[in-house]
Design an enzyme around this catalytic site. Sequence first.
Site, short mmCIF file in Angstrom:
data_model
loop_
_atom_site.label_atom_id
_atom_site.label_comp_id
_atom_site.label_asym_id
_atom_site.label_seq_id
_atom_site.Cartn_x
_atom_site.Cartn_y
_atom_site.Cartn_z
N THR A 117 20.42 79.98 12.56
CA THR A 117 19.60 79.32 13.90
C THR A 117 18.23 79.06 13.10
O THR A 117 17.83 79.85 12.58
CB THR A 117 19.71 80.46 15.12
OG1 THR A 117 18.97 79.59 15.54
CG2 THR A 117 19.85 81.92 14.33
N TYR A 141 17.63 88.72 18.23
CA TYR A 141 19.02 87.27 17.30
C TYR A 141 18.42 86.75 16.64
O TYR A 141 19.49 86.36 14.72
CB TYR A 141 19.23 86.32 18.41
CG TYR A 141 20.12 84.92 18.05
CD1 TYR A 141 21.31 85.41 17.97
CD2 TYR A 141 19.61 84.00 18.38
CE1 TYR A 141 21.98 84.26 17.82
CE2 TYR A 141 19.95 83.05 17.85
CZ TYR A 141 21.17 82.86 17.52
OH TYR A 141 22.41 81.83 17.17
#
Length: 327
Positions: A117, A141
Amino acid sequence: MQKVLVTGGAGYIGSHACKALKAAGFEPVTFDNLRTGWREAVKFGTLEEGDLLDRARLDEVFAKHKPVAVMHFAALSQVGESVQEPGLYWRNNTGGSQNLIEAMIAADCKRIVFSSTCATYGDQDNVVLDEETPQFPINAYGKSKRAIEEMLEDFGVSDGIEAVIFRYFNVAGADPEAEVGEFHRPETHLIPLILDAIDGKRAALTVFGEDYDTPDGTCIRDYVHVMDLVDAHVLGLRRLLSGDGGRIFNLGTGKGFSVREVMDVAERVTGTPVPHDVGARRAGDCTKLVSGSERAVTELGWRPERSTLEQMVEDAWRWHKTGHYDS
Ligand code: UDP
């Protein structure tokens, strides 16, 4: 037919990847615990229920199917939740990936396409985010995904794991044939929430902060169509299978749109204004995340064809009106 193990194949991106794999002549085998995925989303290939934290189950599935490679989508992916409950992210994302990599090595299946990501870059205003940009993730995350990238590198040195790593920007849209689409419970992503607000499934969208240092004060993101994104995965898989080795690629379009701009496009596409209010900033949000890389285009031959904001909202709207999952 060559089998590919798709972790998270019952989820949003994984289900589209299974469709693309099948179209490209591979046989996808979904490995999913169905906690955030949907049984009905597994329309292409078989489903093996299981959890990445269950090593014995992973070994069983590798022995049964003998995949030539893995596409690893399974992960928790909500920035806000990761700030509130970091343990979930470290255990499921990082611990689960370690189990998967060790099971791959035990099964002598050493090629993996991994979903990373742009959240690994963190909040770097006015920096062009290409693959060489240093990573400073600001939430659990992003940190859990960066750790997995590092883990893949280490196991590459020790055991010959080859990884094509894709750092996604904001994935949006749906299969234009609406066989699969985006369906999260709870939904946290901007475009489906806008569509929910438009057709009255929720009262209004809350814009998370209007005081960012951007032209209209709302956050800027780089949106990429899920079909284009999974096409890149098939190209990445072919790269690995042809022996060209691992590589890191950003997947974005290089164009950023603010929350307000996305709302304007949704209004144009649907012909309905977006009911909304303005709230506080969401913890963990970066001001601007825009991909500055051409690497996937030049090295993989990636040709994103559907990644205009209009097309993404149009495809998401079609799915929104016709498709959903119940189980
Ligand atoms: N956003 C918002 N309201 C919402 C959900 C999202 O204003 O109800 C904003 C969010 O702050 C971010 C952008 O929309 O700037 C995209 O958020 P999303 O959760 O879709 O993806 P993320 O960028 O977190 O991966």
